[in-house]
Every structure is written in C-alpha cells, then in structure tokens.
Design a protein around this motif. Structure first.
Motif, mmCIF file in Angstrom:
data_model
loop_
_atom_site.group_PDB
_atom_site.id
_atom_site.type_symbol
_atom_site.label_atom_id
_atom_site.label_comp_id
_atom_site.label_asym_id
_atom_site.label_seq_id
_atom_site.Cartn_x
_atom_site.Cartn_y
_atom_site.Cartn_z
ATOM 1 N N UNK A 20 0.543 -1.287 -0.037
ATOM 2 C CA UNK A 20 -0.174 -0.043 -0.272
ATOM 3 C C UNK A 20 0.789 1.353 -0.135
ATOM 4 N N UNK A 21 1.365 1.288 0.372
ATOM 5 C CA UNK A 21 3.466 2.619 0.359
ATOM 6 C C UNK A 21 3.127 2.624 -1.077
ATOM 7 N N UNK A 22 4.081 1.925 -1.727
ATOM 8 C CA UNK A 22 3.813 2.176 -3.018
ATOM 9 C C UNK A 22 2.386 2.028 -4.050
ATOM 10 N N UNK A 23 1.211 1.433 -3.446
ATOM 11 C CA UNK A 23 0.638 1.928 -4.322
ATOM 12 C C UNK A 23 -0.140 3.337 -4.395
ATOM 13 N N UNK A 24 -0.200 4.120 -3.117
ATOM 14 C CA UNK A 24 -0.283 4.930 -2.750
ATOM 15 C C UNK A 24 0.342 5.905 -3.296
ATOM 16 N N UNK A 25 1.535 6.198 -3.259
ATOM 17 C CA UNK A 25 2.462 7.140 -3.863
ATOM 18 C C UNK A 25 2.570 6.855 -5.144
ATOM 19 N N UNK A 26 2.388 5.386 -6.331
ATOM 20 C CA UNK A 26 2.289 5.117 -7.392
ATOM 21 C C UNK A 26 1.303 5.201 -8.530
ATOM 22 N N UNK A 27 -0.105 5.427 -7.252
ATOM 23 C CA UNK A 27 -1.272 4.857 -7.766
ATOM 24 C C UNK A 27 -1.540 4.033 -8.734
ATOM 25 N N UNK A 28 -0.642 1.881 -8.296
ATOM 26 C CA UNK A 28 -1.045 1.056 -9.107
ATOM 27 C C UNK A 28 -0.376 0.424 -7.757
ATOM 28 N N UNK A 29 0.119 -1.528 -7.935
ATOM 29 C CA UNK A 29 1.007 -1.731 -7.818
ATOM 30 C C UNK A 29 1.073 -2.869 -6.529
ATOM 31 N N UNK A 30 -0.585 -2.156 -6.178
ATOM 32 C CA UNK A 30 -0.747 -3.033 -4.486
ATOM 33 C C UNK A 30 -1.072 -4.405 -4.608
ATOM 34 N N UNK A 31 -1.834 -4.988 -5.151
ATOM 35 C CA UNK A 31 -2.681 -7.082 -5.902
ATOM 36 C C UNK A 31 -1.225 -7.289 -6.793
ATOM 37 N N UNK A 32 -0.503 -6.473 -8.162
ATOM 38 C CA UNK A 32 1.382 -7.689 -7.963
ATOM 39 C C UNK A 32 2.048 -7.390 -7.023
ATOM 40 N N UNK A 33 2.024 -5.972 -5.884
ATOM 41 C CA UNK A 33 3.378 -7.025 -5.007
ATOM 42 C C UNK A 33 3.076 -7.752 -4.185
ATOM 43 N N UNK A 34 1.370 -8.024 -3.317
ATOM 44 C CA UNK A 34 1.449 -8.769 -2.332
ATOM 45 C C UNK A 34 0.713 -10.459 -3.524
ATOM 46 N N UNK A 35 0.439 -10.605 -4.512
ATOM 47 C CA UNK A 35 0.443 -11.826 -4.529
ATOM 48 C C UNK A 35 1.454 -12.509 -5.590
ATOM 49 N N UNK A 36 2.763 -11.461 -5.239
ATOM 50 C CA UNK A 36 4.224 -11.501 -6.184
ATOM 51 C C UNK A 36 4.578 -12.362 -4.908
ATOM 52 N N UNK A 37 4.516 -11.460 -3.436
ATOM 53 C CA UNK A 37 4.706 -12.145 -2.196
ATOM 54 C C UNK A 37 4.643 -13.207 -1.926
ATOM 55 N N UNK A 38 3.227 -13.037 -1.385
ATOM 56 C CA UNK A 38 2.171 -14.691 -0.913
ATOM 57 C C UNK A 38 2.315 -15.740 -1.723
ATOM 58 N N UNK A 39 2.830 -15.723 -3.650
ATOM 59 C CA UNK A 39 2.861 -16.798 -4.124
ATOM 60 C C UNK A 39 4.348 -17.115 -4.465
ATOM 61 N N UNK A 40 5.006 -16.781 -4.554
ATOM 62 C CA UNK A 40 6.344 -16.470 -4.863
ATOM 63 C C UNK A 40 6.971 -16.336 -3.634
ATOM 64 N N UNK A 41 7.180 -15.506 -2.228
ATOM 65 C CA UNK A 41 7.611 -15.230 -1.146
ATOM 66 C C UNK A 41 6.999 -16.797 -0.208
ATOM 67 N N UNK A 42 5.725 -16.747 0.550
ATOM 68 C CA UNK A 42 5.505 -17.051 0.968
ATOM 69 C C UNK A 42 4.630 -18.051 0.976
ATOM 70 N N UNK A 43 4.959 -18.916 -0.866
ATOM 71 C CA UNK A 43 4.176 -20.003 -0.817
ATOM 72 C C UNK A 43 2.516 -20.506 -0.589
ATOM 73 N N UNK A 44 1.808 -19.322 -1.278
ATOM 74 C CA UNK A 44 0.251 -19.576 -1.154
ATOM 75 C C UNK A 44 -0.159 -19.829 -2.537
ATOM 76 N N UNK A 45 -0.909 -21.200 -2.722
ATOM 77 C CA UNK A 45 -1.762 -21.121 -3.682
ATOM 78 C C UNK A 45 -2.123 -19.768 -5.335
ATOM 79 N N UNK A 46 -1.988 -19.733 -6.345
ATOM 80 C CA UNK A 46 -2.441 -18.564 -7.095
ATOM 81 C C UNK A 46 -4.111 -18.068 -6.690
#
Length: 253
Positions: A20-46
């Motif tokens: 949200x820090x990035x999204x608030x400053x940029x107006x985009x990227x909340x979803x892609x950042x959260x999803x890449x970290x959840x799937x790629x780092x924390x191992x959640x199913x897509x």
C-alpha cells in the motif's frame, strides 16, 4: 493464544504495508506486489493468494473510489466502458484460476508478474509517455480485468499505464481506473468465494487490511515527495526479481 495469532499476522501486515505504501505513492501495484510476495515468497496457491488480495482491495479501492469521486477525478464515459468490461474479464479470470491445478498455474502466474515488472521498468525509463488519443477502452478493460484476476493483480499497471500512454489526462485516468477497480474487485471476490469458499480467506486477509490501512496516509504523503520515474523502475525491479525467484522455486519443487 492472542499473541500467537498476532505473530501469524505479522508477515501479512508487513506485505500489506509495503504494497500500500508503493500503491499510494504510485497509484498502482498493490495487487501485483501482494500477489508476488504471497505466491513467490510465502508459497500460497495462486487462486487463494488472488482471492485474499482482491478481498482486501474491496476495502482499499472503495475508499479510493469515493475519494476520487469527491475530488471530481472520474470521467463518467470512460468509467462505464472500463467497469463493465473489467467485471466480465475479472469474473472469467477468477473462475479459470479457481479451476486449474495450482502446481501448473503457479509458474505461469509468476511469469506474468515478472512481465509486469519488466513493463514497469520500461515505462519508468520512458516516462513521461508520449501523448496519443485514447482508443480500445472496453477491450482494454476486459483484458485488464481478466489478467488482474488470473494473475492476482495487474489492473493498475495494465490499464492505467495504457491509458496514460494513449494521452488521457493523468488525474482522470487514476480517478476513473481506481473507481472502476472497486466493482472489479467485488465481482472477482464473489467469484472466488463461490469457487473456493470463505473459510480459507481469513487470517492473512486481516493482516493485509491492517498493513494497508496503516500505510495509506504515508503513501499519500509519499506521492507528493517521491518522483514517479525512479519509483516505477524500483517497483519493476523488485517485482521482477521476486517473481523470477518464485518461478525457480516452483519449478524445482
């Protein structure tokens, strides 16, 4: 018990805060950042990761849409063309992702997120974009909605960046795309809940909401202080590296 529950939420609070820090400053990227970290780092199913992210975004995009409406940042004609097509594409993407084997789709989702990261880097290098007349609004909304649901994020990077490149007034683009995203995320969340249930969405979702809400005022302040060009490049690099690491991990597993 309460302390253990809070400890389990901490990683998700951190993810939500950073996104949200990035999204608030940029107006985009909340979803892609959260999803890449959840799937790629924390191992959640897509599918589960995308469902959690979109449920959180029901709150964040709702507040954002109301704010933009109050400030008259919404182009009504553009809004209706984007929202209707985006909802249809989002429902299709959520349904598809919910009914595909997670082991198969995970590298594909991460590859898509890596491409979005590379696109953000290119856009950052070439920023500001050359002004051009806006075209293909409804098809763009449908594609953006589908990729947002199936990839766990991307509505902002795909739709916002495209409309900006086409020459639409930035204030109108950000306001209209943000308002349309609320209806997109609600439709996607309902589709995911109908396919995978509501029980698995607890816990992490609460952490993302807490982190996102805490970061919102800081992100809004950062929007006035941080130049867009280096921030786009930074987000693109982080997203690309995170996604590539997730792809390698998924293929090895």
């Amino acid at each position: 018990m309460a302390a253990e529950f809070l400890a389990d939420l901490v990683p998700f609070i951190i993810v939500g805060f950073a996104a949200q820090l990035v999204d608030g400053a940029l107006g985009m990227a909340f979803g892609v950042i959260c999803n890449s970290l959840l799937v790629g780092v924390l191992g959640f199913p897509p599918a589960l990761a995308s469902a959690k992210v979109h449920l959180v975004e029901c709150f964040t995009t709702g507040a954002s849409g109301i704010s933009h409406l109050a400030h008259r940042n919404i182009d009504k004609s553009l809004f209706f063309r984007l929202a209707g097509a985006g909802v249809l594409g989002g429902v299709a993407g959520a349904y598809l992702l919910s009914n595909i084997d997670a082991a198969i789709v995970k590298p594909i989702v991460l590859a898509y997120l890596a491409i979005i990261g590379l696109w953000l880097i290119v856009r950052g290098v070439l920023y500001p974009p050359e002004a051009k007349p806006a075209r293909f609004v409804a098809p763009l909304g449908a594609v953006g909605g589908f990729l947002d649901a199936a990839g766990g994020g991307g509505w902002g990077p795909v739709v916002t960046s495209n409309l900006l490149v086409q020459g639409v007034e930035p204030r109108r683009v950000i306001g209209t795309v943000s308002a349309a995203e609320f209806f997109l995320t609600v439709a996607i969340s309902i589709t995911f809940i109908s396919q995978i249930g509501l029980a698995d969405l607890a816990g992490a979702t609460l952490g993302l909401v807490i982190g996102g809400v805490c970061a919102a005022p800081i992100g809004a302040y950062a929007a006035k202080r941080i130049p867009i060009k280096p921030l786009l490049i930074f987000v693109g690099v982080v997203l690309t590296i995170t996604s590539i690491v997730g792809i390698v991990t998924a293929l090895r597993g």
